[in-house]
Design a protein around this motif. Sequence first.
Motif, PDB file in Angstrom:
ATOM      1  N   UNK A 157      -1.988 -12.129   3.235  1.00 10.21           N
ATOM      2  CA  UNK A 157      -2.787 -11.247   3.662  1.00 10.21           C
ATOM      3  C   UNK A 157      -4.337 -11.091   2.797  1.00 10.21           C
ATOM      4  N   UNK A 158      -5.276 -11.114   3.296  1.00 13.41           N
ATOM      5  CA  UNK A 158      -6.577 -10.949   2.772  1.00 13.41           C
ATOM      6  C   UNK A 158      -6.706  -9.838   1.860  1.00 13.41           C
ATOM      7  N   UNK A 159      -7.293 -10.187   0.690  1.00 10.26           N
ATOM      8  CA  UNK A 159      -7.812  -8.996  -0.407  1.00 10.26           C
ATOM      9  C   UNK A 159      -9.209  -9.268  -0.899  1.00 10.26           C
ATOM     10  N   UNK A 160      -9.307  -9.215  -2.013  1.00 11.41           N
ATOM     11  CA  UNK A 160     -10.555  -9.450  -2.673  1.00 11.41           C
ATOM     12  C   UNK A 160     -10.633 -11.153  -2.772  1.00 11.41           C
ATOM     13  N   UNK A 161     -11.888 -11.332  -3.165  1.00  6.64           N
ATOM     14  CA  UNK A 161     -12.186 -12.810  -3.239  1.00  6.64           C
ATOM     15  C   UNK A 161     -11.486 -13.500  -4.264  1.00  6.64           C
ATOM     16  N   UNK A 162     -11.248 -12.655  -5.337  1.00  5.22           N
ATOM     17  CA  UNK A 162     -10.322 -13.233  -6.226  1.00  5.22           C
ATOM     18  C   UNK A 162      -8.868 -13.227  -6.124  1.00  5.22           C
ATOM     19  N   UNK A 163      -8.424 -12.777  -5.200  1.00  2.00           N
ATOM     20  CA  UNK A 163      -6.933 -12.753  -4.721  1.00  2.00           C
ATOM     21  C   UNK A 163      -6.255 -11.464  -5.123  1.00  2.00           C
ATOM     22  N   UNK A 164      -7.061 -10.542  -5.853  1.00  5.69           N
ATOM     23  CA  UNK A 164      -6.391  -9.389  -6.004  1.00  5.69           C
ATOM     24  C   UNK A 164      -6.475  -8.357  -5.001  1.00  5.69           C
ATOM     25  N   UNK A 165      -5.393  -7.354  -4.931  1.00  2.53           N
ATOM     26  CA  UNK A 165      -5.474  -6.519  -3.880  1.00  2.53           C
ATOM     27  C   UNK A 165      -6.519  -5.407  -3.990  1.00  2.53           C
ATOM     28  N   UNK A 166      -6.827  -4.644  -2.748  1.00  2.00           N
ATOM     29  CA  UNK A 166      -7.518  -3.508  -2.812  1.00  2.00           C
ATOM     30  C   UNK A 166      -6.888  -2.216  -3.456  1.00  2.00           C
ATOM     31  N   UNK A 167      -7.295  -1.429  -4.077  1.00  2.00           N
ATOM     32  CA  UNK A 167      -6.654  -0.453  -4.890  1.00  2.00           C
ATOM     33  C   UNK A 167      -7.426   0.961  -4.319  1.00  2.00           C
ATOM     34  N   UNK A 168      -6.476   1.863  -3.768  1.00  2.00           N
ATOM     35  CA  UNK A 168      -7.135   3.154  -3.413  1.00  2.00           C
ATOM     36  C   UNK A 168      -6.636   3.875  -4.435  1.00  2.00           C
ATOM     37  N   UNK A 169      -7.867   4.764  -4.900  1.00  2.00           N
ATOM     38  CA  UNK A 169      -7.796   5.763  -5.922  1.00  2.00           C
ATOM     39  C   UNK A 169      -7.950   7.229  -5.361  1.00  2.00           C
ATOM     40  N   UNK A 170      -6.716   7.874  -5.738  1.00  2.00           N
ATOM     41  CA  UNK A 170      -6.636   9.070  -5.379  1.00  2.00           C
ATOM     42  C   UNK A 170      -7.599  10.125  -6.215  1.00  2.00           C
ATOM     43  N   UNK A 171      -8.348  11.252  -5.528  1.00  2.00           N
ATOM     44  CA  UNK A 171      -8.991  12.114  -6.289  1.00  2.00           C
ATOM     45  C   UNK A 171      -8.447  13.654  -6.071  1.00  2.00           C
ATOM     46  N   UNK A 172      -7.265  13.624  -5.423  1.00  2.00           N
ATOM     47  CA  UNK A 172      -6.833  15.197  -5.076  1.00  2.00           C
ATOM     48  C   UNK A 172      -5.772  15.255  -6.297  1.00  2.00           C
ATOM     49  N   UNK A 173      -5.621  16.625  -6.450  1.00  2.00           N
ATOM     50  CA  UNK A 173      -4.713  17.083  -7.392  1.00  2.00           C
ATOM     51  C   UNK A 173      -3.492  17.863  -6.703  1.00  2.00           C
ATOM     52  N   UNK A 174      -2.267  17.755  -7.122  1.00  2.00           N
ATOM     53  CA  UNK A 174      -1.119  18.287  -6.654  1.00  2.00           C
ATOM     54  C   UNK A 174      -0.047  17.568  -6.659  1.00  2.00           C
ATOM     55  N   UNK A 175       0.924  17.452  -5.703  1.00  2.00           N
ATOM     56  CA  UNK A 175       2.134  16.694  -5.629  1.00  2.00           C
ATOM     57  C   UNK A 175       2.084  15.950  -4.508  1.00  2.00           C
ATOM     58  N   UNK A 176       2.545  14.612  -4.674  1.00  2.00           N
ATOM     59  CA  UNK A 176       2.472  13.864  -3.663  1.00  2.00           C
ATOM     60  C   UNK A 176       3.879  13.982  -2.714  1.00  2.00           C
ATOM     61  N   UNK A 177       3.488  14.222  -1.604  1.00  2.00           N
ATOM     62  CA  UNK A 177       4.565  14.737  -0.713  1.00  2.00           C
ATOM     63  C   UNK A 177       4.980  13.670   0.496  1.00  2.00           C
ATOM     64  N   UNK A 178       3.960  12.666   0.641  1.00  2.00           N
ATOM     65  CA  UNK A 178       4.138  11.594   1.471  1.00  2.00           C
ATOM     66  C   UNK A 178       3.425  10.300   1.052  1.00  2.00           C
ATOM     67  N   UNK A 179       4.040   9.137   1.065  1.00  2.00           N
ATOM     68  CA  UNK A 179       3.567   7.980   0.829  1.00  2.00           C
ATOM     69  C   UNK A 179       4.072   6.853   1.716  1.00  2.00           C
ATOM     70  N   UNK A 180       3.108   5.822   1.777  1.00  2.00           N
ATOM     71  CA  UNK A 180       3.285   4.807   2.667  1.00  2.00           C
ATOM     72  C   UNK A 180       4.261   3.793   2.051  1.00  2.00           C
ATOM     73  N   UNK A 181       5.050   3.066   3.069  1.00  2.00           N
ATOM     74  CA  UNK A 181       5.916   2.246   2.422  1.00  2.00           C
ATOM     75  C   UNK A 181       5.286   0.750   2.443  1.00  2.00           C
ATOM     76  N   UNK A 182       5.807  -0.075   1.609  1.00  2.00           N
ATOM     77  CA  UNK A 182       5.101  -1.543   1.516  1.00  2.00           C
ATOM     78  C   UNK A 182       5.174  -2.112   2.694  1.00  2.00           C
TER      79      UNK A 182
END
Length: 364
Positions: free
Chosen positions: A63-88
């Motif tokens: 699955x395509x990512x960055x040109x060097x093969x590394x994945x995209x990274x989602x950076x969180x900006x919210x404060x609190x508690x993670x209450x739902x996360x996606x699965x691989x």
Amino acid sequence: MKKRTIVLVVVTTVVAAVCIGGAAFYFGKPDTATAESAAPVTTATVERGDLSQVVSASGTLTYRARPDGTPYVAINQASGIYTALPATGDAVGCGDTLYRVDDKPVLLLCGELPQYRDLEIGATGADVAQLNRNLDSLGYDQAAGVEIDPADDVFSWSTWAALTKLQHDRGQDETGELARVDAVVLPSPVRVGGVPAQLGTGAQPGTAVVHATSDTLVVQVSLDPSQRADVLMDSPVLITLPGSTSTTGKVAEIGRIVTTADGQGGVQDVKILVTITLDNPEEATGLDHAPVRTQITTAGVQDVLSVPVVALVGNTGGGYAVDVLGEDGSRSLVPVTLGLFDQASGRVQVEGDLTPGDAVVVPS
């Protein structure tokens, strides 16, 4: 002229090897009939058609990512508690909920510019244009009964109305404003590759929450830097999948040079990462990380005469010729000028006093 020179060098090298390997050299006067051979000879036919020059390489479906093969990274900006996360392996589209903090949805928007500020009516800039493009492509301008120009970089009342509708559908507070903590931006719809965050732990602004790739399979191959000049964007590619089935694609991205270390401070290997998109990605469904073979077309000619490379013989005074067998059994050397060498078919483009269907002598 540069490409022509490269092709002739390749052809000359291959032809020299063929001649040294057993093809006879003729040192007679060109175009003169030779004595009829006492023994039967093996022949091939002069053909008219298309030829192509290719670079062959092993690759991997991924699955395509960055040109060097590394994945995209989602950076969180919210404060609190993670209450739902996606699965691989989850697929998340533009405008969908990527994860939740304190049970508040954080959306995925698609683009190149990170969500670095709050947006409201009157704001202008590239990030506003990016938001407008998302709302337009998702159809939320029409859903809200307004019209948005996807190139508009102004946060208008139309933007407010479409965003409010999106917030309603995703369960966000219907403010009509986009806070920095409400969304993350990645280049495309994604497939989740990893989740460094953990459910129930504290969400810290500026930390990675999801690693992801695009949601479409591509082929990645590593080429030698010497092949960089031959491979061009949009070059057609023949891809052999597991099970010996074939599909087609094109070169979509030519990355930078990648080096790997040998563990002792030296360089072990130097490669260029090339990404190939598939014309019909569904043909590779379920083959993530499967090995494939690729043939990247780097040059081509159409409607030309060609002969097998093994039909070439050395000509008096240099150059090459082919030994033509007449219908009466007579043989004559015909000088030829070489063009493109098609490695896949083993044929080479020739120009000379030949016609399609002529029989040329080849080694038995």
